[in-house]
Design an enzyme around this catalytic site. Sequence first.
Site, PDB file in Angstrom:
ATOM      1  CD1 TRP A 101       6.688 -26.997   4.104  1.00 48.31           C
ATOM      2  CD2 TRP A 101       5.256 -26.033   5.533  1.00 48.31           C
ATOM      3  NE1 TRP A 101       6.226 -27.957   4.979  1.00 48.31           N
ATOM      4  CE2 TRP A 101       5.356 -27.398   5.853  1.00 48.31           C
ATOM      5  CE3 TRP A 101       4.403 -25.224   6.285  1.00 48.31           C
ATOM      6  CZ2 TRP A 101       4.645 -27.978   6.907  1.00 48.31           C
ATOM      7  CZ3 TRP A 101       3.686 -25.808   7.331  1.00 48.31           C
ATOM      8  CH2 TRP A 101       3.812 -27.160   7.622  1.00 48.31           C
ATOM      9  CG  ASP A 175       9.904 -21.737   6.519  1.00 48.48           C
ATOM     10  OD1 ASP A 175      10.655 -22.331   7.327  1.00 48.48           O
ATOM     11  OD2 ASP A 175       8.714 -22.079   6.315  1.00 48.48           O
ATOM     12  CE  LYS A 199       8.926 -29.932  10.466  1.00 48.87           C
ATOM     13  NZ  LYS A 199       8.561 -28.831   9.624  1.00 48.87           N
TER      14      LYS A 199
HETATM   15  C1  PLP Z   1       7.294 -27.964   9.566  1.00 52.16           C
HETATM   16  C2  PLP Z   1       7.421 -26.684   8.805  1.00 52.16           C
HETATM   17  C3  PLP Z   1       6.700 -25.534   9.153  1.00 52.16           C
HETATM   18  C4  PLP Z   1       5.614 -25.514  10.199  1.00 52.16           C
HETATM   19  O1  PLP Z   1       6.056 -25.691  11.448  1.00 52.16           O
HETATM   20  P1  PLP Z   1       5.004 -25.749  12.664  1.00 52.16           P
HETATM   21  O2  PLP Z   1       5.937 -25.901  13.800  1.00 52.16           O
HETATM   22  O3  PLP Z   1       4.106 -26.910  12.443  1.00 52.16           O
HETATM   23  O4  PLP Z   1       4.276 -24.465  12.692  1.00 52.16           O
HETATM   24  C5  PLP Z   1       6.914 -24.378   8.415  1.00 52.16           C
HETATM   25  N1  PLP Z   1       7.777 -24.358   7.393  1.00 52.16           N
HETATM   26  C6  PLP Z   1       8.478 -25.455   7.029  1.00 52.16           C
HETATM   27  C7  PLP Z   1       9.419 -25.374   5.884  1.00 52.16           C
HETATM   28  C8  PLP Z   1       8.315 -26.646   7.725  1.00 52.16           C
HETATM   29  O5  PLP Z   1       9.009 -27.738   7.350  1.00 52.16           O
END
Ligand code: PLP
Length: 372
Positions: A101, A175, A199
């Site tokens: 990521w 993030d 998530k």
């Molecule tokens: C799932 C995830 C993303 C991406 O999310 P999308 O909604 O698919 O754009 C970005 N960063 C992390 C850490 C993630 O787990």
Amino acid sequence: MSRPYNFSAGPAALPEEVLQTAAAEMLDWHGSGMGVMEMSHRGKEFISIYEAAERDLRDLLAVPEQFKILFMQGGGLAENAIVPLNLSRGGAMDFVITGSWSQKSHKEASKYGQARVAASAQDAGFTQVPAASSWRLGGEAQYVHICSNETIHGVEFHELPDLKALGCTAPLVVDFSSHVCSRPVDWSRVGLAFGGAQKNLGPAGLTLVVVREDLLGHALAVCPSAFDYQLVAQNQSMYNTPPTYGIYIAGLTFQWLKRQGGIAAMEARNIAKAHLLYDYMDGSQLYINPVDKAVRSRMNVPFFLRADDGQPLLDPAHPRNAAFLDGAKAKGLLQLKGHKSVGGMRASIYNAMPIEGVQALVSYMREFERRA
Ligand SMILES: *Cc1c(COP(=O)(O)O)cnc(C)c1O
């Protein structure tokens, strides 16, 4: 009848109480005669849902007043562009690469400015977090980016870096998509944090952004208006139509989190769940988690079965892996297949996964090991 335990990495399981409330309110929210999906985002009914969600999240995560909470669209990946569009000022940005990521964030940001690599754990197969004292932080960086929980590699920062102590005055961008609300956040170390909802908070389509006020108002001229944090903040996330149903479900999740005792209580449960799973694997002959113990994720636990020669079996289609997944499904343990880039298995044990689900997984793993 209880539902199966769902270990999906995302979109992931939601608390059953949240789904039951949403189902009960689907046709008529609180006597309004309307479902939440059918309401104007500017009407008093939805405004009350929005305001409660914002307030509850602020309470839960102890978000200080000088931070704005924004509910946006586009997911984590869109933020990989929206953050540099708002914060880079066309200059340099430093990235700490600890998995897929943060790697994606770095790549996307290079479209908008000079995206530098301050440190990378790629050579270690993304099983470590490079020590903050080793990061190459340029003095003139507009911000420093980390992914505080790498969903695919199962690597988590158990403490956010203190950039000031490292002599760096740039804001930290985090993030926190895949562990938001699983533990407290030290906001004194953060400039901006973002996360997709799917998530740990609600459905896909909602993105949470928490941003310090002094970082607003510096968007590049090409930044789409709907993604300009300043405009979004000035309009209480209603510059354009926000993802109303996602905000509603996240709001129900925040209420559920409060009933569970809040973030500290949730963190204690998450620690207990993660211990149970890692301790069992570390004592077993069959299962391996390759991540440095100091940075193992409490939320996402990738693991491999060993072949007879002791090597990890990466290919999920390998008969032993397929047998593991089929047997798990038959026991009501769903979506344990690893990410395609890593292979093996992955158990995501977010807030909504009760300890009973992890106990059921461990007892299945033990039984499978006995038979292997
Ligand atoms: C799932 C995830 C993303 C991406 O999310 P999308 O909604 O698919 O754009 C970005 N960063 C992390 C850490 C993630 O787990």
